[in-house]
Design an enzyme around this catalytic site. Structure first.
Site, short mmCIF file in Angstrom:
data_model
loop_
_atom_site.label_atom_id
_atom_site.label_comp_id
_atom_site.label_asym_id
_atom_site.label_seq_id
_atom_site.Cartn_x
_atom_site.Cartn_y
_atom_site.Cartn_z
CB CYS A 67 -0.92 -0.04 1.22
SG CYS A 67 -1.82 1.47 1.55
CB CYS A 70 0.36 1.68 4.12
SG CYS A 70 -1.36 1.16 4.11
#
Length: 144
Positions: A67, A70
């Site tokens: 991600c 993230c």
């Protein structure tokens, strides 16, 4: 007054005097420091125990290595952990390593921050967030 904290390394519950929070309090079982100035990678089992037991806010970053947002959030989360010192603890949980977290915590998107204390969810926040906003949010959640 004493505070209950779960060791984020071994999962052991600890009771420590409130005035020792900043003094390098250590786990009675494994000897690791209970208060760290950076996020700690934890397992789902340790999170389950800490969310029920801990008297201080535990802020968890649910993330995954694939991600992009993230990965952008990681440094901001670490800055917030350092800024808040011993007013909260910060942990990271890899949702790929523990796929059951999605249903357990009703995760619809990552990165997701959830703050827990004494068996209840204090709040949640989705998306990349600057360190200052994280610190303000944690402070407001802890007072709620």
């Amino acid at each position: 007054m004493s505070i209950k904290l779960t060791c984020l390394t071994c999962g052991q519950g600890n009771r420590i005097p409130e005035d020792r929070l900043g003094g390098g309090a250590k786990c009675g079982t494994c000897g690791d420091r209970l208060m760290k100035d950076k996020p700690v990678e934890i397992s789902l089992d340790i999170l389950k125990k800490a969310e029920r037991l801990d008297d201080l806010p535990l802020v968890v970053d649910f993330w995954a290595s694939w991600c992009g947002p993230c990965r952008m959030m990681g440094p901001e989360f670490a800055k917030a952990a350092s800024a808040l010192g011993n007013r909260a603890r910060f942990a990271k949980l890899d949702t790929e390593a523990y796929p059951e977290t999605g249903s357990r915590y009703s995760i619809r998107g990552i990165p997701l921050l959830i703050a827990f204390r004494s068996g209840r969810e204090l709040g949640r926040r989705t998306g990349v967030t600057p360190a200052g906003e994280i610190a303000d949010w944690v402070g407001a959640s802890a007072r709620a």
